[in-house]
Scaffold this active site. Sequence first.
Site, PDB file in Angstrom:
ATOM      1  N   ILE A  12      75.533  10.063   8.924  1.00  0.00           N
ATOM      2  CA  ILE A  12      76.752  10.654   9.705  1.00  0.00           C
ATOM      3  C   ILE A  12      76.725   9.575  10.805  1.00  0.00           C
ATOM      4  O   ILE A  12      77.651   9.048  11.457  1.00  0.00           O
ATOM      5  CB  ILE A  12      76.600  12.050  10.053  1.00  0.00           C
ATOM      6  CG1 ILE A  12      76.641  12.929   8.757  1.00  0.00           C
ATOM      7  CG2 ILE A  12      77.797  12.302  10.933  1.00  0.00           C
ATOM      8  CD1 ILE A  12      76.631  14.343   8.782  1.00  0.00           C
ATOM      9  N   TYR A 151      64.888  24.362   9.390  1.00  0.00           N
ATOM     10  CA  TYR A 151      66.018  23.694   9.888  1.00  0.00           C
ATOM     11  C   TYR A 151      66.931  24.486  10.797  1.00  0.00           C
ATOM     12  O   TYR A 151      67.200  24.145  11.829  1.00  0.00           O
ATOM     13  CB  TYR A 151      66.678  23.309   8.648  1.00  0.00           C
ATOM     14  CG  TYR A 151      67.976  22.244   8.975  1.00  0.00           C
ATOM     15  CD1 TYR A 151      67.689  21.092   9.735  1.00  0.00           C
ATOM     16  CD2 TYR A 151      69.109  22.830   8.425  1.00  0.00           C
ATOM     17  CE1 TYR A 151      68.801  20.099   9.742  1.00  0.00           C
ATOM     18  CE2 TYR A 151      70.325  21.938   8.606  1.00  0.00           C
ATOM     19  CZ  TYR A 151      70.116  20.736   9.484  1.00  0.00           C
ATOM     20  OH  TYR A 151      71.494  20.018   9.748  1.00  0.00           O
ATOM     21  N   LYS A 155      67.894  24.243  14.739  1.00  0.00           N
ATOM     22  CA  LYS A 155      69.217  24.079  15.275  1.00  0.00           C
ATOM     23  C   LYS A 155      69.490  25.050  16.088  1.00  0.00           C
ATOM     24  O   LYS A 155      70.511  25.004  17.030  1.00  0.00           O
ATOM     25  CB  LYS A 155      70.084  23.818  14.016  1.00  0.00           C
ATOM     26  CG  LYS A 155      69.908  22.643  13.127  1.00  0.00           C
ATOM     27  CD  LYS A 155      70.327  21.319  14.136  1.00  0.00           C
ATOM     28  CE  LYS A 155      70.522  19.999  13.116  1.00  0.00           C
ATOM     29  NZ  LYS A 155      71.016  18.874  14.043  1.00  0.00           N
TER      30      LYS A 155
HETATM   31  N1  LIG Z   1      74.536  16.185   6.225  1.00  0.00           N
HETATM   32  C1  LIG Z   1      74.852  17.212   6.310  1.00  0.00           C
HETATM   33  O1  LIG Z   1      75.582  18.173   5.662  1.00  0.00           O
HETATM   34  C2  LIG Z   1      74.993  17.900   7.640  1.00  0.00           C
HETATM   35  C3  LIG Z   1      75.201  19.398   7.822  1.00  0.00           C
HETATM   36  C4  LIG Z   1      75.292  19.819   9.224  1.00  0.00           C
HETATM   37  C5  LIG Z   1      74.639  19.034  10.141  1.00  0.00           C
HETATM   38  N2  LIG Z   1      74.133  17.895   9.993  1.00  0.00           N
HETATM   39  C6  LIG Z   1      73.397  17.038  10.997  1.00  0.00           C
HETATM   40  O2  LIG Z   1      73.885  15.647  11.106  1.00  0.00           O
HETATM   41  C7  LIG Z   1      72.954  14.962  11.718  1.00  0.00           C
HETATM   42  C8  LIG Z   1      72.849  13.762  10.889  1.00  0.00           C
HETATM   43  O3  LIG Z   1      72.280  13.783   9.607  1.00  0.00           O
HETATM   44  P1  LIG Z   1      72.465  13.239   8.359  1.00  0.00           P
HETATM   45  O4  LIG Z   1      73.149  14.108   7.253  1.00  0.00           O
HETATM   46  O5  LIG Z   1      73.265  11.973   8.734  1.00  0.00           O
HETATM   47  O6  LIG Z   1      71.195  13.071   7.883  1.00  0.00           O
HETATM   48  P2  LIG Z   1      70.227  11.674   7.469  1.00  0.00           P
HETATM   49  O7  LIG Z   1      71.231  10.620   6.538  1.00  0.00           O
HETATM   50  O8  LIG Z   1      69.106  11.977   6.973  1.00  0.00           O
HETATM   51  O9  LIG Z   1      69.906  10.731   8.751  1.00  0.00           O
HETATM   52  C9  LIG Z   1      69.270  11.076   9.842  1.00  0.00           C
HETATM   53  C10 LIG Z   1      68.930  10.227  10.855  1.00  0.00           C
HETATM   54  O10 LIG Z   1      68.043  10.747  12.006  1.00  0.00           O
HETATM   55  C11 LIG Z   1      67.002   9.824  12.013  1.00  0.00           C
HETATM   56  N3  LIG Z   1      65.790  10.564  12.430  1.00  0.00           N
HETATM   57  C12 LIG Z   1      65.241  11.246  11.773  1.00  0.00           C
HETATM   58  N4  LIG Z   1      63.934  11.570  12.415  1.00  0.00           N
HETATM   59  C13 LIG Z   1      63.911  10.613  13.635  1.00  0.00           C
HETATM   60  C14 LIG Z   1      63.074  10.445  14.690  1.00  0.00           C
HETATM   61  N5  LIG Z   1      61.755  10.751  14.497  1.00  0.00           N
HETATM   62  N6  LIG Z   1      63.536   9.314  15.384  1.00  0.00           N
HETATM   63  C15 LIG Z   1      64.574   8.855  15.446  1.00  0.00           C
HETATM   64  N7  LIG Z   1      65.553   9.007  14.533  1.00  0.00           N
HETATM   65  C16 LIG Z   1      64.905   9.902  13.537  1.00  0.00           C
HETATM   66  C17 LIG Z   1      66.993   9.177  10.766  1.00  0.00           C
HETATM   67  O11 LIG Z   1      66.206   7.748  10.876  1.00  0.00           O
HETATM   68  P3  LIG Z   1      65.459   7.273   9.543  1.00  0.00           P
HETATM   69  O12 LIG Z   1      66.682   6.396   8.895  1.00  0.00           O
HETATM   70  O13 LIG Z   1      64.560   6.202  10.250  1.00  0.00           O
HETATM   71  O14 LIG Z   1      64.928   8.384   8.694  1.00  0.00           O
HETATM   72  C18 LIG Z   1      68.448   8.765  10.508  1.00  0.00           C
HETATM   73  O15 LIG Z   1      69.089   7.992  11.337  1.00  0.00           O
HETATM   74  C19 LIG Z   1      71.837  15.783  11.750  1.00  0.00           C
HETATM   75  O16 LIG Z   1      71.419  16.211  13.203  1.00  0.00           O
HETATM   76  C20 LIG Z   1      71.910  16.882  10.812  1.00  0.00           C
HETATM   77  O17 LIG Z   1      71.385  18.060  11.249  1.00  0.00           O
HETATM   78  C21 LIG Z   1      74.055  17.275   8.804  1.00  0.00           C
END
Ligand SMILES: NC(=O)c1ccc[n+]([C@@H]2O[C@H](COP(=O)([O-])OP(=O)(O)OC[C@H]3O[C@@H](n4cnc5c(N)ncnc54)[C@H](OP(=O)(O)O)[C@@H]3O)[C@@H](O)[C@H]2O)c1
Length: 258
Positions: A12, A151, A155
């Site tokens: 995202i 998780y 959150k």
């Molecule tokens: N996907 C869903 O359905 C969903 C639903 C509700 C909320 N969200 C929220 O949306 C946000 C983005 O999630 P996403 O779905 O896009 O997940 P994702 O594809 O797993 O991306 C997560 C991002 O966070 C980074 N990250 C993780 N640990 C880190 C650290 N220690 N230091 C710096 N960066 C770090 C990752 O970096 P790396 O590439 O290095 O791992 C990646 O860029 C999150 O806050 C998640 O909780 C997602």
Amino acid sequence: MNVVVTGGNRGIGYAVCAELARRGHRVVVVARDAARGEQAVRSLPGEAELVVGDLSAVAGMRSVAERLAEVCPRIDVLVHNAGLWPSKLTRTADGLEEAFAVNHLAPYTLNRLLEERLTRVVQVSAGLYVKGKADPARTAYGLDFHPLRTYADTKLCNAALLPLFAERWRTRGVTIDAVHPGVINTGLGARGGPVGLLLRAAKRFWKTPDQGAAPVVALTAGSTTGRYYDGLKEIPLTVDRDLGLRLWEQAGKLSGVA
Ligand SMILES: NC(=O)c1ccc[n+]([C@@H]2O[C@H](COP(=O)([O-])OP(=O)(O)OC[C@H]3O[C@@H](n4cnc5c(N)ncnc54)[C@H](OP(=O)(O)O)[C@@H]3O)[C@@H](O)[C@H]2O)c1
């Protein structure tokens, strides 16, 4: 506008960066891995810069804040997007549970260290926070770790600070809102075994990162504060004020910001 997006290298966060860059904003991507970050920045359709730092360690949070202050004397929007859904208990260099550090302590620490430079903050939350049951003394250290629940717990910790930041910043004119982006097909929560297999199969029917980015991008131009959005729709935030105050005090101590 100068917009900072944590975890902007994929999922995202990357889709948010791409849309903002397309709209002509200067985007600063925060990524923990230099190579992955550089690749993302190179492929963005506009002006973009990289700040490398690991948001799971307090030292990393501090060095990201320092670098951001150098590359961005004024931050028009800070998007806290970096997050993880851990499948197993991992403790950070500070002895904290990793998701607690990244999902909750890092946004708190960056907000506090950068508050003089901020105008607007958008927190990427998760609707699952309502299922969270956080106990600061246990959740911080993973003593109540569970591969599905942690998780939501972390959150919830993050969401509980939203009203406190909104109050703190009201007279300074800094605004902060949180948004649940939807159920989106990204790498979040990826794991092995049968659960991982089921998850991968289910994700094919979930929305795309661009769809998840749309409400986040919309909120970057918002002017409300202390509000919670499910996609584009505002809904009530249901967090316990007393829990928020305890977490605030704890985060101040853990980050050394207090
Ligand atoms: N996907 C869903 O359905 C969903 C639903 C509700 C909320 N969200 C929220 O949306 C946000 C983005 O999630 P996403 O779905 O896009 O997940 P994702 O594809 O797993 O991306 C997560 C991002 O966070 C980074 N990250 C993780 N640990 C880190 C650290 N220690 N230091 C710096 N960066 C770090 C990752 O970096 P790396 O590439 O290095 O791992 C990646 O860029 C999150 O806050 C998640 O909780 C997602």
